[in-house]
Write an enzyme that holds these catalytic residues in place. Sequence first.
Site, PDB file in Angstrom:
ATOM      1  N   SER A  51       0.832  -1.211   0.000  1.00  0.00           N
ATOM      2  CA  SER A  51       0.000   0.000   0.000  1.00  0.00           C
ATOM      3  C   SER A  51       0.863   1.256   0.000  1.00  0.00           C
ATOM      4  CB  SER A  51      -0.901   0.015   1.239  1.00  0.00           C
ATOM      5  OG  SER A  51      -1.717  -1.125   1.259  1.00  0.00           O
TER       6      SER A  51
HETATM    7  N1  SAH Z   1      -0.411  -4.599   4.000  1.00  0.00           N
HETATM    8  C1  SAH Z   1       0.077  -5.173   2.756  1.00  0.00           C
HETATM    9  C2  SAH Z   1      -1.039  -5.042   1.734  1.00  0.00           C
HETATM   10  C3  SAH Z   1      -0.997  -6.088   0.703  1.00  0.00           C
HETATM   11  S1  SAH Z   1      -2.322  -6.002  -0.462  1.00  0.00           S
HETATM   12  C4  SAH Z   1       1.313  -4.434   2.289  1.00  0.00           C
HETATM   13  O1  SAH Z   1       1.359  -3.208   2.445  1.00  0.00           O
HETATM   14  O2  SAH Z   1       2.208  -5.076   1.750  1.00  0.00           O
HETATM   15  C5  SAH Z   1      -3.582  -6.972   0.324  1.00  0.00           C
HETATM   16  C6  SAH Z   1      -3.194  -8.366   0.737  1.00  0.00           C
HETATM   17  O3  SAH Z   1      -4.355  -9.010   1.265  1.00  0.00           O
HETATM   18  C7  SAH Z   1      -2.698  -9.250  -0.392  1.00  0.00           C
HETATM   19  O4  SAH Z   1      -1.452  -9.787  -0.062  1.00  0.00           O
HETATM   20  C8  SAH Z   1      -3.781 -10.335  -0.503  1.00  0.00           C
HETATM   21  O5  SAH Z   1      -3.275 -11.581  -0.919  1.00  0.00           O
HETATM   22  C9  SAH Z   1      -4.316 -10.372   0.913  1.00  0.00           C
HETATM   23  N2  SAH Z   1      -5.657 -10.959   1.079  1.00  0.00           N
HETATM   24  C10 SAH Z   1      -6.754 -10.799   0.301  1.00  0.00           C
HETATM   25  N3  SAH Z   1      -7.803 -11.482   0.805  1.00  0.00           N
HETATM   26  C11 SAH Z   1      -7.359 -12.079   1.952  1.00  0.00           C
HETATM   27  C12 SAH Z   1      -7.969 -12.913   2.943  1.00  0.00           C
HETATM   28  N4  SAH Z   1      -9.261 -13.294   2.876  1.00  0.00           N
HETATM   29  N5  SAH Z   1      -7.220 -13.334   3.972  1.00  0.00           N
HETATM   30  C13 SAH Z   1      -5.918 -12.973   4.072  1.00  0.00           C
HETATM   31  N6  SAH Z   1      -5.283 -12.193   3.177  1.00  0.00           N
HETATM   32  C14 SAH Z   1      -5.992 -11.739   2.130  1.00  0.00           C
END
Ligand code: SAH
Length: 210
Positions: A51
């Site tokens: 993000s």
């Molecule tokens: N906080 C992270 C954001 C990653 S984007 C960063 O800044 O790197 C969102 C993430 O949520 C992705 O890695 C995706 O695979 C994960 N995600 C989506 N649905 C999910 C779920 N039901 N349970 C766990 N993770 C999930």
Amino acid sequence: MVRRLEAQGITDTRVLEVMRRIPRHLFIANSLWDHAYADHPVPIDRGQTISQPYIVALMTQALQLEKSDRVLEIGTGSGYQTAILAELARHVYTIERFAELSEKAQRLLAGYTNIRFRVGDGTLGWPEEAPFEKIIVTAAAPEVPAALVEQLAESGRLVIPVGGRQLQTLVALTKEGKRLRREELCACSFLPLIGEEGWPDEETWLQHLL
Ligand code: SAH
């Protein structure tokens, strides 16, 4: 990056201090290092993104973390937000749906002793470790997952993007008995939260569109 966050209205000095200290580029592929401190999301593996710094700062500030807090994070991704939480709270429980992303984050964050990782569907929370004083969801939900509300401690805060698959509102919810107080922080655009209490996975979604 931190000077820009201050100009953008981030005021929590603990959040700013931690973001000044954690090397964000380590969570990003070498070929994208030019973008590591820019104010936009950057691709990571499995079609996901780390993000943008402003959103990370805003969400962390909205959690109002206390050093004694146990925090549940849904969407480990690169692990950057996880590191920030681990610096500001007592314990972090983080769930990621892609094993590959979780494993990479575990290697990067091996120096922390207060993080537990799980691979699975975060929309169901982590009932064995509930209640949590704080919950943060870093993927977009169609609605606030009921399991997360249930696993939130009294007076606890839940920060989550809620809305459509493309555009959402970032909301901070506070549990007050049976009620949830709701504050809207800003418009945002997160990748979808995919799971039982989230959106259907890509394949099911495409079939639904055809
Ligand atoms: N906080 C992270 C954001 C990653 S984007 C960063 O800044 O790197 C969102 C993430 O949520 C992705 O890695 C995706 O695979 C994960 N995600 C989506 N649905 C999910 C779920 N039901 N349970 C766990 N993770 C999930």
